[in-house]
Design a protein around this motif. Structure first.
Motif, PDB file in Angstrom:
ATOM      1  N   GLU A  32       0.832  -1.204   0.000  1.00 22.81           N
ATOM      2  CA  GLU A  32       0.000   0.000   0.000  1.00 22.81           C
ATOM      3  C   GLU A  32       0.869   1.257   0.000  1.00 22.81           C
ATOM      4  O   GLU A  32       0.556   2.242  -0.681  1.00 22.81           O
ATOM      5  CB  GLU A  32      -0.912  -0.003   1.229  1.00 22.81           C
ATOM      6  N   THR A  35       2.466   1.770  -3.445  1.00 18.53           N
ATOM      7  CA  THR A  35       1.433   2.205  -4.387  1.00 18.53           C
ATOM      8  C   THR A  35       1.117   3.682  -4.211  1.00 18.53           C
ATOM      9  O   THR A  35       0.992   4.429  -5.194  1.00 18.53           O
ATOM     10  CB  THR A  35       0.149   1.377  -4.194  1.00 18.53           C
ATOM     11  N   THR A  95      -8.983   3.379  -1.903  1.00 17.53           N
ATOM     12  CA  THR A  95      -9.872   2.318  -1.433  1.00 17.53           C
ATOM     13  C   THR A  95     -11.124   2.234  -2.292  1.00 17.53           C
ATOM     14  O   THR A  95     -11.616   1.147  -2.595  1.00 17.53           O
ATOM     15  CB  THR A  95     -10.256   2.560   0.037  1.00 17.53           C
ATOM     16  N   ASP A  98     -10.151   0.463  -5.469  1.00 17.92           N
ATOM     17  CA  ASP A  98      -9.886  -0.946  -5.156  1.00 17.92           C
ATOM     18  C   ASP A  98     -11.197  -1.711  -5.003  1.00 17.92           C
ATOM     19  O   ASP A  98     -11.324  -2.861  -5.437  1.00 17.92           O
ATOM     20  CB  ASP A  98      -9.077  -1.060  -3.863  1.00 17.92           C
ATOM     21  N   ARG A  99     -12.165  -1.066  -4.390  1.00 22.07           N
ATOM     22  CA  ARG A  99     -13.477  -1.693  -4.223  1.00 22.07           C
ATOM     23  C   ARG A  99     -14.151  -1.895  -5.570  1.00 22.07           C
ATOM     24  O   ARG A  99     -14.751  -2.938  -5.841  1.00 22.07           O
ATOM     25  CB  ARG A  99     -14.324  -0.814  -3.301  1.00 22.07           C
ATOM     26  N   TYR A 101     -12.857  -2.345  -8.547  1.00 27.55           N
ATOM     27  CA  TYR A 101     -12.236  -3.361  -9.389  1.00 27.55           C
ATOM     28  C   TYR A 101     -12.160  -4.733  -8.716  1.00 27.55           C
ATOM     29  O   TYR A 101     -11.514  -5.632  -9.246  1.00 27.55           O
ATOM     30  CB  TYR A 101     -10.842  -2.905  -9.819  1.00 27.55           C
ATOM     31  N   VAL A 103     -10.684  -5.608  -5.927  1.00 29.04           N
ATOM     32  CA  VAL A 103      -9.473  -5.914  -5.160  1.00 29.04           C
ATOM     33  C   VAL A 103      -9.822  -6.168  -3.691  1.00 29.04           C
ATOM     34  O   VAL A 103      -9.304  -7.102  -3.071  1.00 29.04           O
ATOM     35  CB  VAL A 103      -8.455  -4.763  -5.292  1.00 29.04           C
ATOM     36  N   LEU A 104     -10.681  -5.333  -3.132  1.00 31.60           N
ATOM     37  CA  LEU A 104     -11.036  -5.495  -1.723  1.00 31.60           C
ATOM     38  C   LEU A 104     -11.725  -6.834  -1.486  1.00 31.60           C
ATOM     39  O   LEU A 104     -11.422  -7.542  -0.518  1.00 31.60           O
ATOM     40  CB  LEU A 104     -11.950  -4.352  -1.268  1.00 31.60           C
ATOM     41  N   LYS A 121      -3.517  -0.830   5.345  1.00 32.72           N
ATOM     42  CA  LYS A 121      -3.788   0.540   4.917  1.00 32.72           C
ATOM     43  C   LYS A 121      -3.375   1.537   5.998  1.00 32.72           C
ATOM     44  O   LYS A 121      -2.854   2.613   5.696  1.00 32.72           O
ATOM     45  CB  LYS A 121      -5.262   0.695   4.564  1.00 32.72           C
TER      46      LYS A 121
END
Length: 261
Positions: A32, A35, A95, A98-99, A101, A103-104, A121
């Motif tokens: 994280e 990134t 976040t 990420d949600r 796509y 990822v979460l 995070k």
């Protein structure tokens, strides 16, 4: 078609244990952090704009009459702005996408788990915030910043508390609205709170209407608490209570209503 050898799954030994939880969390925190640091837009928001604001406030008379020097008044607010930039805007946007796509949802089903993902995070926010503090300090000291020695440790503890409050708020927004809305909300609030939320400009220099509410906002509470700590070496109990309430309330709301997909 060949198959995995007996006693294995996808080429891995059956029953092989995942890495220890702490190691998983630290690895996620490292990912994280890298990134965030590689994201040019976030770096502008987290470092470049706060530094420009610091130089601007130190060079203009906007803060004259509020303390011993312009830079002494400016730096606490700039550090608070850094916390909001990273913990609220940066983490909220990251976040949210990420949600979107998936990822979460994917990571929450791995051995890392939801708790490990959130802690990763948090680690990233704290590491980036530390780097921000070092950069701001490196610029502020040559400009004449002289913080009260007694307020250094309380000030940095307040900065962590403020980051916790803004992280909770960022996760709440990212977990309850669409990513595009998260992008708009976090950027708009960054501008409004940065200009009129008591975080950079003390309440005394804000319009009367803003003065009535800024002390109850996380931005105003963090900005004032840091100014009291770094200027006078004192603790502002009321601001600490406001930050704790925002952290607890936003944290509970994010836990209750966060949508992982």
């Amino acid at each position: 078609m060949s198959s995995a050898p007996a006693g294995t799954a996808a080429g891995m030994p059956l029953g092989s244990a995942p890495a220890p939880l702490l190691r998983r969390i630290l690895q996620q925190g490292r990912y994280e952090t890298v990134t965030m640091l590689r994201n040019g837009e976030q770096l502008i928001l987290a470092v470049i704009l706060p530094l420009l604001a610091l130089v601007g406030l130190a060079a203009t008379p906007l803060l004259d009459g509020l303390g011993s020097s312009r830079v002494n008044i400016a730096v606490p607010g700039i550090l608070a702005l850094c916390a909001m930039s990273t913990a609220f805007t940066g983490q909220g946007i990251a976040t949210g996408f990420d949600r979107r796509y998936g990822v979460l949802r994917f990571l929450s089903t791995t051995p890392l788990g939801r708790t490990g993902l959130i802690l990763g995070k948090v680690i990233a926010v704290l590491v980036v915030l530390l780097l921000q503090v070092l950069v701001v300090t490196a610029v502020a000291l040559p400009l004449g910043w002289q913080p009260a020695p007694a307020g250094l440790l309380p000030g940095f503890a307040l900065l962590v508390l403020g980051a916790a409050a803004f992280t909770a708020l960022g996760l709440l927004v990212a977990g309850t609205v669409r990513p595009e809305a998260t992008l708009a909300i976090t950027n708009l609030l960054w501008i409004l709170l940065g200009a009129l939320g008591g975080i950079v400009i003390p309440a005394e220099r804000l319009p009367a209407l803003a003065q009535a509410v800024v002390h109850f906002l996380p931005s105003g509470a963090l900005g004032q608490a840091l100014r009291d700590a770094f200027l006078h070496g004192s603790s502002n109990t009321a601001s600490v209570i406001v930050l704790l309430l925002w952290t607890a309330t936003a944290g509970f709301a994010a836990t209750r209503w966060f949508k992982w997909n």
